[in-house]
Design an enzyme around this catalytic site. Structure first.
Site, PDB file in Angstrom:
ATOM      1  N   HIS A 203      -6.652  26.416  54.936  1.00 40.23           N
ATOM      2  CA  HIS A 203      -6.547  27.726  54.570  1.00 40.23           C
ATOM      3  C   HIS A 203      -5.659  28.277  53.696  1.00 40.23           C
ATOM      4  CE1 HIS A 203      -2.603  26.929  56.479  1.00 40.23           C
ATOM      5  NE2 HIS A 203      -2.221  28.192  56.163  1.00 40.23           N
TER       6      HIS A 203
HETATM    7  C1  UD1 Z   1      -0.861  33.241  56.048  1.00 41.46           C
HETATM    8  C2  UD1 Z   1       0.307  32.903  55.223  1.00 41.46           C
HETATM    9  C3  UD1 Z   1       0.433  31.479  55.040  1.00 41.46           C
HETATM   10  C4  UD1 Z   1       0.298  30.684  56.287  1.00 41.46           C
HETATM   11  C5  UD1 Z   1      -0.973  31.278  57.217  1.00 41.46           C
HETATM   12  C6  UD1 Z   1      -0.911  30.818  58.632  1.00 41.46           C
HETATM   13  C7  UD1 Z   1       1.141  34.613  53.648  1.00 41.46           C
HETATM   14  C8  UD1 Z   1       1.015  34.907  52.331  1.00 41.46           C
HETATM   15  N1  UD1 Z   1       0.407  33.556  54.044  1.00 41.46           N
HETATM   16  O1  UD1 Z   1      -1.737  32.844  55.222  1.00 41.46           O
HETATM   17  O2  UD1 Z   1       1.728  31.177  54.392  1.00 41.46           O
HETATM   18  O3  UD1 Z   1       0.205  29.370  56.230  1.00 41.46           O
HETATM   19  O4  UD1 Z   1      -0.858  32.730  57.317  1.00 41.46           O
HETATM   20  O5  UD1 Z   1      -2.299  30.764  59.176  1.00 41.46           O
HETATM   21  O6  UD1 Z   1       1.587  35.492  54.489  1.00 41.46           O
HETATM   22  N2  UD1 Z   1      -7.936  36.903  58.552  1.00 41.46           N
HETATM   23  C9  UD1 Z   1      -9.000  37.349  59.736  1.00 41.46           C
HETATM   24  N3  UD1 Z   1      -8.230  37.434  61.196  1.00 41.46           N
HETATM   25  C10 UD1 Z   1      -6.896  37.184  61.436  1.00 41.46           C
HETATM   26  C11 UD1 Z   1      -6.202  36.773  60.242  1.00 41.46           C
HETATM   27  C12 UD1 Z   1      -6.572  36.659  59.031  1.00 41.46           C
HETATM   28  O7  UD1 Z   1     -10.093  37.451  59.736  1.00 41.46           O
HETATM   29  O8  UD1 Z   1      -6.691  37.146  62.727  1.00 41.46           O
HETATM   30  C13 UD1 Z   1      -8.568  36.989  57.447  1.00 41.46           C
HETATM   31  C14 UD1 Z   1      -8.417  38.411  56.858  1.00 41.46           C
HETATM   32  O9  UD1 Z   1      -9.726  38.505  56.172  1.00 41.46           O
HETATM   33  C15 UD1 Z   1      -7.158  38.171  55.886  1.00 41.46           C
HETATM   34  C16 UD1 Z   1      -7.260  36.768  55.524  1.00 41.46           C
HETATM   35  O10 UD1 Z   1      -7.866  35.903  56.833  1.00 41.46           O
HETATM   36  O11 UD1 Z   1      -7.309  39.071  54.802  1.00 41.46           O
HETATM   37  C17 UD1 Z   1      -6.137  36.099  55.100  1.00 41.46           C
HETATM   38  O12 UD1 Z   1      -5.258  36.419  55.894  1.00 41.46           O
HETATM   39  P1  UD1 Z   1      -3.445  36.385  55.481  1.00 41.46           P
HETATM   40  O13 UD1 Z   1      -2.596  36.615  56.518  1.00 41.46           O
HETATM   41  O14 UD1 Z   1      -3.426  37.204  54.465  1.00 41.46           O
HETATM   42  O15 UD1 Z   1      -3.393  34.932  54.926  1.00 41.46           O
HETATM   43  P2  UD1 Z   1      -3.451  33.495  55.469  1.00 41.46           P
HETATM   44  O16 UD1 Z   1      -4.479  32.541  54.961  1.00 41.46           O
HETATM   45  O17 UD1 Z   1      -3.873  33.382  57.079  1.00 41.46           O
HETATM   46  N1  UDP Z   2      -2.964  25.711  65.002  1.00 39.46           N
HETATM   47  C1  UDP Z   2      -3.897  26.149  66.257  1.00 39.46           C
HETATM   48  N2  UDP Z   2      -5.213  26.218  66.186  1.00 39.46           N
HETATM   49  C2  UDP Z   2      -5.664  25.989  65.060  1.00 39.46           C
HETATM   50  C3  UDP Z   2      -5.384  25.522  63.960  1.00 39.46           C
HETATM   51  C4  UDP Z   2      -3.883  25.300  63.661  1.00 39.46           C
HETATM   52  O1  UDP Z   2      -2.631  26.212  67.129  1.00 39.46           O
HETATM   53  O2  UDP Z   2      -7.095  26.366  65.357  1.00 39.46           O
HETATM   54  C5  UDP Z   2      -1.738  25.221  64.762  1.00 39.46           C
HETATM   55  C6  UDP Z   2      -1.193  24.122  64.133  1.00 39.46           C
HETATM   56  O3  UDP Z   2      -1.317  23.063  65.280  1.00 39.46           O
HETATM   57  C7  UDP Z   2       0.209  24.385  63.816  1.00 39.46           C
HETATM   58  C8  UDP Z   2       0.227  25.914  63.336  1.00 39.46           C
HETATM   59  O4  UDP Z   2      -1.163  26.371  64.060  1.00 39.46           O
HETATM   60  O5  UDP Z   2       1.146  24.257  64.592  1.00 39.46           O
HETATM   61  C9  UDP Z   2      -0.063  25.883  61.889  1.00 39.46           C
HETATM   62  O6  UDP Z   2      -0.584  26.709  61.507  1.00 39.46           O
HETATM   63  P1  UDP Z   2      -1.332  26.936  60.073  1.00 39.46           P
HETATM   64  O7  UDP Z   2      -1.892  26.019  59.650  1.00 39.46           O
HETATM   65  O8  UDP Z   2      -2.381  28.231  60.167  1.00 39.46           O
HETATM   66  O9  UDP Z   2       0.051  27.707  59.015  1.00 39.46           O
HETATM   67  P2  UDP Z   2       1.043  26.877  58.234  1.00 39.46           P
HETATM   68  O10 UDP Z   2       1.539  25.972  59.125  1.00 39.46           O
HETATM   69  O11 UDP Z   2       0.322  26.158  56.952  1.00 39.46           O
HETATM   70  O12 UDP Z   2       1.937  27.873  57.681  1.00 39.46           O
END
Ligand code: UD1
Ligand code: UDP
Length: 353
Positions: A203
């Site tokens: 991601h």
């Molecule tokens: C964010 C965090 C990242 C973290 C991750 C955990 C920042 C800069 N990044 O990244 O550090 O590892 O969360 O998962 O804050 N979206 C949906 N539905 C949702 C959430 C997101 O459709 O419920 C889509 C939206 O199009 C959004 C895109 O995902 O624009 C990215 O979401 P965003 O929260 O900006 O970044 P993550 O990649 O989730």
């Molecule tokens: N996770 C979850 N369901 C999923 C994918 C990840 O519960 O489908 C959990 C994972 O086990 C971990 C946390 O989400 O505890 C990590 O989140 P993510 O990878 O989105 O973010 P990061 O840790 O890189 O910020």
């Protein structure tokens, strides 16, 4: 009685908050007010964690999801500021390195609310990562910095935090609290029929926003999938890009799963391949080898201990790590503390109040 305003926004923050909120039940002298920024908003990226981990329903839901970094962070700042004016907390507590974390940190510091940062001191030394910017800025204005590892502590020392008026505590990693407690709740996903599989997630912006990197990663996974089933619960960000590019994938895609199902998948996998921060540690907690699809990691102790290998995005390197890397299987250390980070955090919040 002290009042803590906790800022949550993204999936890993809900999981960390699950442990802190549970520990809080033992503290009648701390009141927690929860603000959900709305950064993650799909029910399988947000509600599922609140429901299954029994995290209290947020007192405020700010509904700020999507958009550019500036848009998202700016709107969060505006809305969090209003909540702080109403609640006037003793502390603001932020987790990790997301845009929600940074927005909270900016509001707290400008309104002179004491700020506690959980997961302080982590560094990738890659200033192109949005998370690196968020965590450096947040650490700098925090009053209480809870480091999950010795390496995080050392990073802060090297940056001169000894000369800054803040307190640094090695709390251990709060994700270990959750892994220990919730292991017993592990749940097989409905209709899941695989028994010998690798669990993967992708991601990170650096992998999904760079098409060449993403294509190369998928090629690497496809090569491995010829030998072993790969299960990939897909983050919505990645799903949207994969769909747009029409990539061919020889592995099994799932919608994002809840934490209990995720623990089951981790425990029943043979290996993890990921760019997630949280999952790198969970691989260690549940004694699985981990291949990390990044050029660097904040969890350096896993790499030096050979529990984790960094492979970047090159398909041949990914396949080679799967085939040939010799992982350590000595999981007996306690590099992430003792699973009592929540208690250490709450005790310190009280004693520095
Ligand atoms: C964010 C965090 C990242 C973290 C991750 C955990 C920042 C800069 N990044 O990244 O550090 O590892 O969360 O998962 O804050 N979206 C949906 N539905 C949702 C959430 C997101 O459709 O419920 C889509 C939206 O199009 C959004 C895109 O995902 O624009 C990215 O979401 P965003 O929260 O900006 O970044 P993550 O990649 O989730
Ligand atoms: N996770 C979850 N369901 C999923 C994918 C990840 O519960 O489908 C959990 C994972 O086990 C971990 C946390 O989400 O505890 C990590 O989140 P993510 O990878 O989105 O973010 P990061 O840790 O890189 O910020």
């Amino acid at each position: 009685m002290i009042k803590i305003l906790t800022i949550l926004g993204a999936r890993p923050q809900f999981i960390k908050a699950g442990s802190l909120s549970r520990e809080l039940l033992n503290y009648s002298n701390i009141q927690e007010v929860i603000v959900h920024t709305g950064q993650h908003y799909d029910s399988n990226m947000s509600d599922v964690f609140f429901t299954e981990m029994k995290i209290p329903t947020p007192n405020y839901f700010l509904d700020v999801g999507g958009g550019s970094h500036g848009e998202m962070t700016g709107r969060m700042i505006e809305k969090i500021e209003k909540v702080v004016m109403i609640e006037n907390p003793d502390w603001m507590l932020v987790y990790g390195d997301t845009n929600s974390t940074l927005a909270g940190a900016i509001v707290a510091s400008k309104l002179h609310i004491k700020l506690a940062h959980v997961e302080a001191g982590l560094r990738s030394f890659n200033m192109k990562m949005p998370e690196e910017i968020n965590r450096i800025l947040t650490d700098r204005v925090s009053n209480l910095l809870f480091c999950p590892t010795n390496a995080a502590l050392d990073n802060l020392k090297l940056e001169g935090f000894d000369n800054i008026n803040s307190t640094i505590v090695n709390s251990g990693d709060i994700m270990l609290d959750g892994a220990i407690y919730y292991e017993g709740f592990a749940k097989k996903p409905l209709n899941f029929g695989f028994s010998d599989f690798i669990l993967a997630t992708i991601h990170r912006a650096e992998n999904t926003n760079n098409i060449d990197r993403l294509i190369s990663i998928i090629e690497g996974l496809n090569a491995i999938a010829r030998h072993k089933t790969i299960i990939l619960p897909v983050h919505p960000r990645t799903k949207a890009i994969m769909k747009e590019l029409g990539l061919e994938m020889n592995f099994v895609l799932l919608d994002p799963v809840g934490y209990f199902e995720m623990i089951w998948l981790i425990k029943n996998s043979t290996m993890i391949i990921t760019d997630s921060g949280g999952l790198q540690k969970e691989s260690y907690f549940f004694k699985k080898p981990c291949i990390t699809l990044r050029d660097e990691t904040e969890w350096v102790e896993l790499v030096s201990g050979r529990f984790n290998v960094l492979v970047g995005s090159d398909s041949a390197t990914i396949f080679d790590a799967y085939k040939n890397f010799v992982f350590s299987n000595d999981f007996n250390g306690n590099i992430y503390g003792h699973g009592n980070a929540s208690k250490i955090i709450l005790d310190n919040l009280l004693s520095y109040s």
